[in-house]
Write a protein that holds these residues in place. Structure first.
Motif, PDB file in Angstrom:
ATOM      1  N   ARG A  75       0.697  -1.058  -0.131  1.00 27.75           N
ATOM      2  CA  ARG A  75       0.208   0.085   0.042  1.00 27.75           C
ATOM      3  C   ARG A  75       0.861   1.380   0.050  1.00 27.75           C
ATOM      4  O   ARG A  75       0.482   2.202  -0.576  1.00 27.75           O
ATOM      5  N   PHE A  76       2.055   1.180   0.603  1.00 23.45           N
ATOM      6  CA  PHE A  76       2.776   2.442   0.710  1.00 23.45           C
ATOM      7  C   PHE A  76       4.173   2.137  -0.054  1.00 23.45           C
ATOM      8  O   PHE A  76       5.208   3.135   0.528  1.00 23.45           O
ATOM      9  N   VAL A  77       4.020   1.500  -1.247  1.00 26.27           N
ATOM     10  CA  VAL A  77       5.203   1.356  -1.879  1.00 26.27           C
ATOM     11  C   VAL A  77       5.740   2.540  -2.418  1.00 26.27           C
ATOM     12  O   VAL A  77       6.891   2.870  -2.576  1.00 26.27           O
ATOM     13  N   LYS A  81       8.155   1.828   1.329  1.00 25.12           N
ATOM     14  CA  LYS A  81       7.769   0.866   2.056  1.00 25.12           C
ATOM     15  C   LYS A  81       7.029  -0.520   1.714  1.00 25.12           C
ATOM     16  O   LYS A  81       6.174  -0.332   0.718  1.00 25.12           O
ATOM     17  N   ALA A  82       7.247  -1.595   2.159  1.00 21.47           N
ATOM     18  CA  ALA A  82       6.440  -2.588   1.952  1.00 21.47           C
ATOM     19  C   ALA A  82       6.892  -3.749   2.719  1.00 21.47           C
ATOM     20  O   ALA A  82       7.689  -3.598   3.556  1.00 21.47           O
ATOM     21  N   THR A  83       6.145  -4.754   2.856  1.00 17.49           N
ATOM     22  CA  THR A  83       6.055  -6.158   3.603  1.00 17.49           C
ATOM     23  C   THR A  83       6.066  -7.257   2.893  1.00 17.49           C
ATOM     24  O   THR A  83       4.887  -7.299   2.084  1.00 17.49           O
ATOM     25  N   ALA A  98      13.629   2.677   1.147  1.00 12.93           N
ATOM     26  CA  ALA A  98      14.115   2.367  -0.215  1.00 12.93           C
ATOM     27  C   ALA A  98      13.619   3.318  -1.198  1.00 12.93           C
ATOM     28  O   ALA A  98      12.676   3.972  -1.033  1.00 12.93           O
ATOM     29  N   ASN A  99      14.242   3.108  -2.457  1.00 14.20           N
ATOM     30  CA  ASN A  99      14.023   3.919  -3.521  1.00 14.20           C
ATOM     31  C   ASN A  99      12.684   3.302  -3.857  1.00 14.20           C
ATOM     32  O   ASN A  99      12.825   2.005  -4.424  1.00 14.20           O
ATOM     33  N   LYS A 104       9.905  -1.125  -6.403  1.00 13.71           N
ATOM     34  CA  LYS A 104       9.054  -2.012  -7.190  1.00 13.71           C
ATOM     35  C   LYS A 104       9.470  -2.846  -8.180  1.00 13.71           C
ATOM     36  O   LYS A 104       9.119  -4.096  -8.126  1.00 13.71           O
ATOM     37  N   ASN A 105      10.521  -2.852  -8.548  1.00 17.48           N
ATOM     38  CA  ASN A 105      11.270  -3.807  -9.640  1.00 17.48           C
ATOM     39  C   ASN A 105      11.738  -4.917  -8.694  1.00 17.48           C
ATOM     40  O   ASN A 105      11.683  -6.098  -9.233  1.00 17.48           O
TER      41      ASN A 105
END
Length: 423
Positions: A75-77, A81-83, A98-99, A104-105
């Protein structure tokens, strides 16, 4: 494929035992790859693994990916941020700082590895221990204060936010600096720089620029129209050879701090009052004869104009440029300005736009173009600034400022008011 970020590993079994994680991420490098033949325990041939390297664990903690991910939380990529929730072991890999593009990649590649795509189609690396420099937090500040310490062969760290290169005898700005897109503060004071490249305007995050004690003679119009309009808050151009700043300088409307001491300034930008955020202005020891009429629109905390060759104002000896009757150009220009009719170079010729941009404001509030009366009057600098440095050794805080009048009537009325106030 690698990703630099902060990682927190949350064991989902801890709450069962009444325990909690520490809730703080650790600087890490995540790598997507396959085990090497030596140095790491063996795994099924070609298996894709997620490896997390930290300063305390340079060999890395490995997690199998194929059919081993329970859920992605993205949700906050866009905020970096991600999990990633793993099935076995029961841990959540929480990523932050993170960038967003790189994240995303990386997540896309992890998703493909989880789905069991052929390893030949994945950007896998051979897993091996990392060097300390690869895991350390990216360098954000670098200070160089001598020519012998200046890097000639190595690039500047891409992550720099503050770069100082003083006393390095630089004759021009190093183009490698202009690739530092995260740069917020650039200090190139005490060098021999004569000209600024237009590409400084590509530093979209630049907030502070210090060019004190160089050999600059101008400040480019192109820079004033660049992305610096939205980012630059502090500019130090003191101890150079600048005689005038361009009209477009007033487009740098985020400026809060401006230092122009010890130059050869003969005038301020005509529309300096447009710098509505300016709070600190220092232009001591220049050659200013008077202040522009727009100066009275400023609202400063600190003002220093000491050591300028201010002229003695004389309201009774005006410069009369009135045209009677008014020309069609003058009437049209006054109408556009007084009724605030929008104009631009795609509507009227560019030279007319430039003329309108340099229009004068009468004491009555109306505008005029080339038909006016000009006079200098005395203004107490406390009118525009809370703290004022004395303008001379006699303890004065007054300076001459230009005034414009659109008609003889306006000039006469102002003269009458001034005469009455001095009685």
């Amino acid at each position: 494929m690698k990703l630099q970020c902060e990682v927190e590993l949350v064991n989902r079994h801890l709450p069962t035992f009444g325990l909690r994680g520490r809730g703080k991420g650790t600087r890490a490098v995540l790598s997507l790859g396959r085990p090497s033949d030596k140095g790491l325990p063996q795994a099924p041939a070609g298996a894709a693994h997620l490896v997390i390297y930290t300063l305390k664990d340079k060999t890395g903690s490995r997690y199998k990916l194929k059919e081993n991910i329970e859920q992605f939380f993205t949700r906050f990529v866009e905020e970096g941020k991600a999990t990633v929730r793993l099935k076995e072991p029961a841990v959540d890999v929480c990523l932050s700082k993170a960038n967003s593009s790189n994240l995303k990649n990386f997540l896309s590649a992890v998703r493909l590895a989880h789905q069991g795509c052929a390893v030949e189609t994945l950007p896998l690396l051979t897993l091996a221990p990392l060097k300390t420099s690869e895991v350390e937090k990216p360098k954000t500040k670098m200070v160089i204060t001598s020519k012998k310490d200046y890097p000639l062969t190595k690039n500047f760290p891409y992550s720099l936010e503050h770069l100082q290169a003083s006393y390095c005898r630089l004759a021009r700005i190093d183009m490698r600096m202009l690739c530092l897109k995260k740069l917020k503060k650039l200090d190139l004071s005490h060098n021999h720089i004569k000209k600024l490249p237009a590409t400084i305007g590509d530093l979209v995050n630049l907030q502070e620029l210090n060019l004190n004690d160089n050999h600059l003679e101008t400040f480019s119009e192109v820079l004033c129209s660049s992305t610096l309009q939205k980012s630059l808050q502090s500019l130090d151009l003191s101890q150079n050879k600048i005689k005038a700043l361009p009209l477009q300088f007033c487009q740098l409307q985020e400026l809060i701090y401006l230092k122009l001491d010890d130059n050869e300034l003969i005038r301020f930008p005509f529309k300096i009052g447009q710098l509505t955020n300016l709070r600190f202005l220092s232009a001591a020891r220049n050659k200013l004869p008077f202040l522009p009429s727009d100066f009275k629109k400023l609202s400063l905390e600190y003002l220093d104009l000491f050591g300028n060759a201010f002229e003695q104002p004389n309201l009774l000896v005006p410069n009369i440029q009135l045209t009677v009757p008014l020309t069609l150009l003058e009437i049209s220009a006054r109408t556009i300005l007084n009724y605030r009719i929008p104009y631009a170079s795609h509507i009227i010729p560019f030279h007319l736009c430039r003329d309108l941009d340099t229009s004068k404001s009468c004491d009555c509030g109306k505008s005029c173009l080339s038909s006016f009366i000009q006079a200098t009057v005395t203004m107490n600098l406390h009118y525009v600034a809370h703290t004022v440095v004395l303008v001379d050794n006699m303890g004065g805080t007054e300076a001459p400022i230009l005034c414009y009048f659109c008609s003889l009537t306006c000039y006469s009325q102002f003269l009458d008011r001034s005469t009455k106030s001095n009685r």
